[in-house]
Design an enzyme around this catalytic site. Structure first.
Site, PDB file in Angstrom:
ATOM      1  N   GLY A  14      -1.467   4.480  -2.605  1.00  0.00           N
ATOM      2  CA  GLY A  14      -2.052   4.521  -1.143  1.00  0.00           C
ATOM      3  C   GLY A  14      -1.720   5.699  -0.420  1.00  0.00           C
ATOM      4  O   GLY A  14      -1.515   5.321   0.763  1.00  0.00           O
ATOM      5  N   ASN A  34      -3.062   8.121   0.737  1.00  0.00           N
ATOM      6  CA  ASN A  34      -3.947   9.254   1.567  1.00  0.00           C
ATOM      7  C   ASN A  34      -4.026   8.793   3.018  1.00  0.00           C
ATOM      8  O   ASN A  34      -4.997   9.543   3.929  1.00  0.00           O
ATOM      9  CB  ASN A  34      -5.572   9.262   0.964  1.00  0.00           C
ATOM     10  CG  ASN A  34      -6.162   7.854   0.870  1.00  0.00           C
ATOM     11  OD1 ASN A  34      -5.421   6.892   0.418  1.00  0.00           O
ATOM     12  ND2 ASN A  34      -7.295   7.752   1.302  1.00  0.00           N
ATOM     13  N   SER A  35      -3.540   7.841   3.432  1.00  0.00           N
ATOM     14  CA  SER A  35      -3.653   7.284   4.873  1.00  0.00           C
ATOM     15  C   SER A  35      -2.567   6.481   5.399  1.00  0.00           C
ATOM     16  O   SER A  35      -1.891   5.982   4.393  1.00  0.00           O
ATOM     17  CB  SER A  35      -5.000   6.765   5.197  1.00  0.00           C
ATOM     18  OG  SER A  35      -4.990   5.467   4.249  1.00  0.00           O
ATOM     19  N   GLY A  36      -2.276   6.356   6.581  1.00  0.00           N
ATOM     20  CA  GLY A  36      -1.473   5.576   7.019  1.00  0.00           C
ATOM     21  C   GLY A  36      -0.102   5.605   6.530  1.00  0.00           C
ATOM     22  O   GLY A  36       0.624   6.778   6.707  1.00  0.00           O
ATOM     23  N   LEU A  37       0.742   4.586   6.167  1.00  0.00           N
ATOM     24  CA  LEU A  37       2.037   4.256   5.772  1.00  0.00           C
ATOM     25  C   LEU A  37       2.329   5.354   4.700  1.00  0.00           C
ATOM     26  O   LEU A  37       3.351   5.995   4.316  1.00  0.00           O
ATOM     27  CB  LEU A  37       2.487   3.042   5.545  1.00  0.00           C
ATOM     28  CG  LEU A  37       2.510   2.044   6.782  1.00  0.00           C
ATOM     29  CD1 LEU A  37       2.970   0.675   6.385  1.00  0.00           C
ATOM     30  CD2 LEU A  37       3.225   2.550   8.006  1.00  0.00           C
ATOM     31  N   SER A  89       5.628  -7.376   3.860  1.00  0.00           N
ATOM     32  CA  SER A  89       5.089  -7.593   5.297  1.00  0.00           C
ATOM     33  C   SER A  89       5.900  -8.825   5.732  1.00  0.00           C
ATOM     34  O   SER A  89       6.461  -9.749   5.159  1.00  0.00           O
ATOM     35  CB  SER A  89       3.814  -8.100   5.205  1.00  0.00           C
ATOM     36  OG  SER A  89       3.165  -8.401   6.480  1.00  0.00           O
ATOM     37  N   TYR A 128      -3.596 -13.429   2.148  1.00  0.00           N
ATOM     38  CA  TYR A 128      -2.808 -11.840   2.491  1.00  0.00           C
ATOM     39  C   TYR A 128      -1.468 -12.192   2.448  1.00  0.00           C
ATOM     40  O   TYR A 128      -0.543 -11.534   1.874  1.00  0.00           O
ATOM     41  CB  TYR A 128      -3.320 -11.226   3.698  1.00  0.00           C
ATOM     42  CG  TYR A 128      -2.497 -10.015   4.071  1.00  0.00           C
ATOM     43  CD1 TYR A 128      -2.671  -8.751   3.343  1.00  0.00           C
ATOM     44  CD2 TYR A 128      -1.376 -10.020   5.143  1.00  0.00           C
ATOM     45  CE1 TYR A 128      -1.996  -7.979   3.302  1.00  0.00           C
ATOM     46  CE2 TYR A 128      -0.687  -8.823   5.269  1.00  0.00           C
ATOM     47  CZ  TYR A 128      -1.055  -7.674   4.501  1.00  0.00           C
ATOM     48  OH  TYR A 128      -0.235  -6.824   4.913  1.00  0.00           O
TER      49      TYR A 128
END
Length: 306
Positions: free
Chosen positions: A21, A23-26, A151, A176
């Site tokens: 993951g 490509n963006s964000g964290l 989280s 989630y």
């Protein structure tokens, strides 16, 4: 540790790192900082077009960055197997695996290509399979680490082993939280099993507190107006992705990190602030829960290790 920031990352030259993951964000922040400090970074992503654009941005800010994009869809075990096979063939050893990718679903229930509840399947089961398939490559590195992204929502969650896929009375937020509890359990159980096997690989867990990312806006795609409102409100209570990524960057690179540690923000009930070691929930830390989830994950994914 309390004043730790990305400038403290040790030299990463010679290390092969994989960030899911990315490509963006964290994930993008993590990939960027690892590349800036000399690592060869593999951006493991579902959207390779977006990742190539992100990689070009990284190269502009760090012209000597060694970075490449490879396709990985964690919601498909077929994709996970293909990615792991190609990666193992390309690199004799992998020094760091950051299990960062995740999905937040606020709408109706959805499933992965293999029939798993989307959030559990992507956030935990996909990473469980990926880690197992790359374990040989990680074991050939001198001091490999696996970082799993948790989280704070895991602390209010409970795993229902009679309904891991949340098919009864589905609630997206609850599912989630369960996926992130499962991720935390996985990271801690992986550490126990690595130590029991005498492996030098270190498994640690981190969470970003309340951090701005692209996950929540995507979760509201089916109701975009509400999503935009929540995005504006989020600016008031969340920290930047650059701050949110620090716990996982610390877990990935700081000297002296020990297997089984858990890092997150220090302040306001772990929602923001400097990086410190934090405590998982009692359920996440329970070895009996770890053993039970491990058995279930092996049966569901067909990937057996340790």
């Amino acid at each position: 540790m309390s004043d730790w920031n990305a400038s403290h990352i040790p030299d990463q030259h010679g290390r092969v790192t994989v960030v899911t993951g990315a490509n963006s964000g964290l994930g993008l922040v993590t990939a960027t900082e690892l590349a800036r400090h000399g690592a060869h970074v593999v951006m493991a992503v579902r959207d390779t077009v977006a990742a190539e654009r992100a990689a070009e941005t990284i190269r502009r800010s760090a012209p000597r960055a060694e970075i490449e994009v490879r396709e990985l869809d964690l919601a498909s075990l077929t994709s996970v197997h293909a990615f792991a096979k190609d990666l193992a063939a390309a690199f004799p050893a992998i020094d760091l695996l950051v299990n960062n990718a995740g999905v937040v679903l606020l709408g109706p229930a959805r499933t992965t290509a293999d029939g798993f509840e989307l959030q559990l399947g992507t956030n935990m089961l996909g990473h469980f399979a990926l880690t197992g398939l790359l374990l040989g490559s990680l074991g050939r590195a001198e001091a490999a680490r696996v970082v799993s992204l948790s989280s704070i929502t895991h602390k209010n969650a409970h795993l229902d082993f009679d309904d891991l896929m949340s098919r009864r009375d589905f609630n997206a937020s609850r599912a989630y939280g369960r996926s992130k509890l499962a991720t935390t359990v996985f990271g801690l159980e992986l550490d126990r099993r690595l130590r029991a096997a005498g492996s030098p690989i270190v498994s640690v867990v981190a969470h970003p507190g309340l951090s701005r990312s692209n996950l929540t806006p995507r979760a509201w795609e089916y109701r975009p107006r509400i999503g935009r409102i929540f995005a504006r409100l989020g600016l008031l209570v969340t920290q930047s992705p650059e701050r949110g990524a620090l716990p996982q960057l610390f877990a990935a690179t700081a000297p002296g990190v020990r297997g089984g540690q858990f890092f997150g923000p220090a302040r306001l009930r772990e929602t923001r602030g400097p990086v410190v070691e934090v405590r998982p929930s009692a359920e996440a830390a329970d070895p009996s829960v770890g053993r039970r989830l491990w058995t279930a994950a092996q049966a569901l994914t067909g990937v057996t290790y340790l």
